[in-house]
Design a protein around this motif. Structure first.
Motif, PDB file in Angstrom:
ATOM      1  N   CYS A   1      11.021  13.329  -4.627  1.00  0.00           N
ATOM      2  CA  CYS A   1      11.289  13.597  -3.212  1.00  0.00           C
ATOM      3  C   CYS A   1      11.109  12.371  -2.316  1.00  0.00           C
ATOM      4  N   GLU A   2       9.980  11.687  -2.466  1.00  0.00           N
ATOM      5  CA  GLU A   2       9.676  10.634  -1.490  1.00  0.00           C
ATOM      6  C   GLU A   2       8.725   9.585  -2.064  1.00  0.00           C
ATOM      7  N   LEU A   3       9.022   8.336  -1.716  1.00  0.00           N
ATOM      8  CA  LEU A   3       8.122   7.213  -1.962  1.00  0.00           C
ATOM      9  C   LEU A   3       8.130   6.381  -0.693  1.00  0.00           C
ATOM     10  N   ARG A   4       6.958   6.151  -0.139  1.00  0.00           N
ATOM     11  CA  ARG A   4       6.818   5.414   1.116  1.00  0.00           C
ATOM     12  C   ARG A   4       5.665   4.425   0.963  1.00  0.00           C
ATOM     13  N   TRP A   5       5.916   3.161   1.329  1.00  0.00           N
ATOM     14  CA  TRP A   5       4.866   2.160   1.203  1.00  0.00           C
ATOM     15  C   TRP A   5       4.916   1.182   2.355  1.00  0.00           C
ATOM     16  N   LEU A   6       3.813   0.457   2.554  1.00  0.00           N
ATOM     17  CA  LEU A   6       3.667  -0.492   3.651  1.00  0.00           C
ATOM     18  C   LEU A   6       3.462  -1.889   3.099  1.00  0.00           C
ATOM     19  N   GLY A   7       4.273  -2.807   3.588  1.00  0.00           N
ATOM     20  CA  GLY A   7       4.093  -4.220   3.269  1.00  0.00           C
ATOM     21  C   GLY A   7       3.645  -4.952   4.521  1.00  0.00           C
ATOM     22  N   ARG A   8       2.822  -5.953   4.347  1.00  0.00           N
ATOM     23  CA  ARG A   8       2.284  -6.685   5.493  1.00  0.00           C
ATOM     24  C   ARG A   8       2.356  -8.181   5.258  1.00  0.00           C
ATOM     25  N   LEU A   9       2.444  -8.907   6.347  1.00  0.00           N
ATOM     26  CA  LEU A   9       2.327 -10.353   6.322  1.00  0.00           C
ATOM     27  C   LEU A   9       0.920 -10.688   6.813  1.00  0.00           C
TER      28      LEU A   9
ATOM     29  N   LYS B   1       0.847  -1.166   0.000  1.00  0.00           N
ATOM     30  CA  LYS B   1       0.000   0.000   0.000  1.00  0.00           C
ATOM     31  C   LYS B   1       0.900   1.239   0.000  1.00  0.00           C
ATOM     32  N   ILE B   2       0.691   2.131  -0.953  1.00  0.00           N
ATOM     33  CA  ILE B   2       1.442   3.376  -1.028  1.00  0.00           C
ATOM     34  C   ILE B   2       0.947   4.305   0.089  1.00  0.00           C
ATOM     35  N   LEU B   3       1.875   4.771   0.905  1.00  0.00           N
ATOM     36  CA  LEU B   3       1.540   5.685   1.997  1.00  0.00           C
ATOM     37  C   LEU B   3       1.760   7.137   1.606  1.00  0.00           C
ATOM     38  N   LYS B   4       2.820   7.374   0.809  1.00  0.00           N
ATOM     39  CA  LYS B   4       3.116   8.745   0.405  1.00  0.00           C
ATOM     40  C   LYS B   4       3.942   8.718  -0.869  1.00  0.00           C
ATOM     41  N   TYR B   5       3.629   9.636  -1.770  1.00  0.00           N
ATOM     42  CA  TYR B   5       4.397   9.801  -2.993  1.00  0.00           C
ATOM     43  C   TYR B   5       4.499  11.283  -3.301  1.00  0.00           C
ATOM     44  N   LYS B   6       5.712  11.748  -3.440  1.00  0.00           N
ATOM     45  CA  LYS B   6       5.963  13.121  -3.881  1.00  0.00           C
ATOM     46  C   LYS B   6       7.088  13.026  -4.906  1.00  0.00           C
ATOM     47  N   GLU B   7       6.765  13.351  -6.155  1.00  0.00           N
ATOM     48  CA  GLU B   7       7.709  13.182  -7.262  1.00  0.00           C
ATOM     49  C   GLU B   7       9.065  13.804  -6.953  1.00  0.00           C
TER      50      GLU B   7
ATOM     51  N   ILE C   1       0.887  -8.110  12.527  1.00  0.00           N
ATOM     52  CA  ILE C   1       1.569  -9.399  12.643  1.00  0.00           C
ATOM     53  C   ILE C   1       3.040  -9.200  12.275  1.00  0.00           C
ATOM     54  N   PHE C   2       3.274  -8.665  11.087  1.00  0.00           N
ATOM     55  CA  PHE C   2       4.617  -8.309  10.629  1.00  0.00           C
ATOM     56  C   PHE C   2       4.443  -7.263   9.544  1.00  0.00           C
ATOM     57  N   ASP C   3       4.620  -6.004   9.918  1.00  0.00           N
ATOM     58  CA  ASP C   3       4.461  -4.884   8.993  1.00  0.00           C
ATOM     59  C   ASP C   3       5.824  -4.257   8.736  1.00  0.00           C
ATOM     60  N   GLY C   4       6.052  -3.858   7.505  1.00  0.00           N
ATOM     61  CA  GLY C   4       7.283  -3.162   7.155  1.00  0.00           C
ATOM     62  C   GLY C   4       6.968  -1.917   6.349  1.00  0.00           C
ATOM     63  N   GLU C   5       7.310  -0.765   6.910  1.00  0.00           N
ATOM     64  CA  GLU C   5       7.158   0.490   6.170  1.00  0.00           C
ATOM     65  C   GLU C   5       8.489   0.781   5.493  1.00  0.00           C
ATOM     66  N   HIS C   6       8.484   0.850   4.191  1.00  0.00           N
ATOM     67  CA  HIS C   6       9.682   1.074   3.383  1.00  0.00           C
ATOM     68  C   HIS C   6       9.645   2.494   2.833  1.00  0.00           C
TER      69      HIS C   6
END
Length: 81
Positions: free
Chosen positions: A9-17, A1-7, A22-27
């Motif tokens: 400048c920034e790309l932030r997304w969340l991966g989940r198990l 899931k994309i959390l934030k995108y600014k061309e 349970i096991f979340d990773g914000e990249h």
């Protein structure tokens, strides 16, 4: 899931198990402009969830992958200069 995108400048997304917490990773990838006309690339992850203690080795291996990606990105960018 994309959390934030600014061309450029920034790309932030969340991966989940499976399900949340349970096991979340914000990249994230960040690009910061420097005063000398260069930029700095920053990437990282924040992990949380009840399974974190069981995934320590995998998290450690992720760091190695980041370092390899950073070296390749640096090589490609510097070759284009």
């Amino acid at each position: 899931k994309i959390l934030k995108y600014k061309e450029n400048c920034e790309l932030r997304w969340l991966g989940r198990l499976f399900i949340p917490k349970i096991f979340d990773g914000e990249h994230y990838f960040l690009i910061k402009e420097n005063s000398d006309g260069t930029c700095t690339f920053i990437q990282g992850e924040k992990f949380c969830g009840i399974l974190i203690p069981f995934f320590g080795k995998m998290i450690s291996n992720t760091k190695k992958g980041f370092e390899a990606m950073n070296q390749e990105l640096k090589k490609r960018v510097e070759n284009d200069l």
